[in-house]
Design an enzyme around this catalytic site. Structure first.
Site, mmCIF file in Angstrom:
data_model
loop_
_atom_site.group_PDB
_atom_site.id
_atom_site.type_symbol
_atom_site.label_atom_id
_atom_site.label_comp_id
_atom_site.label_asym_id
_atom_site.label_seq_id
_atom_site.Cartn_x
_atom_site.Cartn_y
_atom_site.Cartn_z
ATOM 1 N N ARG A 12 0.836 -1.200 0.000
ATOM 2 C CA ARG A 12 0.000 0.000 0.000
ATOM 3 C C ARG A 12 0.864 1.239 0.000
ATOM 4 N NH1 ARG A 12 -2.712 -2.514 4.980
ATOM 5 N NH2 ARG A 12 -0.988 -1.383 5.871
ATOM 6 N N ARG B 110 2.332 3.827 -16.577
ATOM 7 C CA ARG B 110 2.578 3.594 -18.011
ATOM 8 C C ARG B 110 3.829 4.344 -18.460
ATOM 9 N NH1 ARG B 110 0.075 -0.677 -18.026
ATOM 10 N NH2 ARG B 110 -2.165 -0.711 -18.357
ATOM 11 N N CYS C 234 -7.942 2.510 -12.182
ATOM 12 C CA CYS C 234 -8.121 3.740 -11.412
ATOM 13 C C CYS C 234 -9.576 3.836 -10.967
ATOM 14 C CB CYS C 234 -7.806 4.973 -12.257
ATOM 15 S SG CYS C 234 -6.080 5.169 -12.675
ATOM 16 N N GLU D 266 -11.905 7.738 -4.886
ATOM 17 C CA GLU D 266 -12.175 7.466 -3.473
ATOM 18 C C GLU D 266 -13.567 7.987 -3.137
ATOM 19 O OE1 GLU D 266 -10.600 6.187 -0.658
ATOM 20 O OE2 GLU D 266 -9.002 5.435 -1.940
ATOM 21 N N ARG E 30 -3.889 7.117 -3.833
ATOM 22 C CA ARG E 30 -3.574 5.891 -3.101
ATOM 23 C C ARG E 30 -3.279 4.795 -4.112
ATOM 24 N NH1 ARG E 30 -7.563 8.474 -0.113
ATOM 25 N NH2 ARG E 30 -7.262 8.530 2.140
ATOM 26 N N TYR F 172 4.007 6.088 2.530
ATOM 27 C CA TYR F 172 3.076 7.210 2.651
ATOM 28 C C TYR F 172 3.897 8.487 2.628
ATOM 29 C CZ TYR F 172 -0.516 3.834 3.550
ATOM 30 O OH TYR F 172 -1.414 2.809 3.396
ATOM 31 N N ARG G 252 -1.491 7.049 7.669
ATOM 32 C CA ARG G 252 -0.998 5.863 8.368
ATOM 33 C C ARG G 252 0.352 6.152 9.008
ATOM 34 N NH1 ARG G 252 -3.156 0.726 7.582
ATOM 35 N NH2 ARG G 252 -1.888 0.384 9.437
#
Length: 147
Positions: A25, A81, A92, A95, A107, A125, A133
């Site tokens: 992540r 890409r 894609c 959110e 993200r 992050y 996070r």
């Protein structure tokens, strides 16, 4: 059991021996809703994930990107890409628009073949997204003083 023998994949799509699927992540914050800024921030994030996890692009299975609702000028996948991930499935999505959510956030969720245990995964992050996070923020990006 259906009575048929298990078929092991072979050839270029086969997973390396003793590997498993590892999910990594990460998130970052684009400076603005500008195509260049979205791609720049996403490229930085992907490079950090690749570097910190010693990823071989040949082992990548797929990459999911999400962008906060205020990022509409470019698809974050464009960065992958442009980095040469031309045969990796990319997706894609937007959110959900949670009140008080992180603005200009990109993200990513990378699925890859890896012998690395899940406990050793280096999630990344960056910038304003580090607050999402703080328990996973482990170091500054290569060549940068910001986490």
């Amino acid at each position: 059991m259906n009575g048929h023998p298990a078929v092991e994949p072979t050839g270029p799509t086969a997973a390396p021996p003793a590997s498993r699927v590892l999910a990594l992540r990460g998130a970052t914050q684009a400076a603005s809703n500008d195509p260049h800024e979205i791609v720049r921030a996403t490229t930085e994030l992907l490079r950090e994930l690749v570097t910190r996890n010693a990823l071989d692009p040949a082992d990548l299975i797929s990459i999911w990107f999400t962008a906060s609702p205020d990022l509409t000028a470019a698809y974050p996948a464009r960065a992958a890409r442009e980095m040469g991930f031309v045969d990796v499935p990319l997706m894609c999505a937007s959110e959900i628009d949670v009140p008080g959510g992180s603005p200009r956030a990109v993200r990513v969720l990378i699925h890859t073949h890896s012998a690395r245990p899940r406990a050793e995964a280096a999630h990344v992050y960056l910038h304003g997204a580090a607050s999402l996070r703080p328990d996973l923020v482990t170091g500054a990006p290569a060549g940068s003083a910001e986490a």
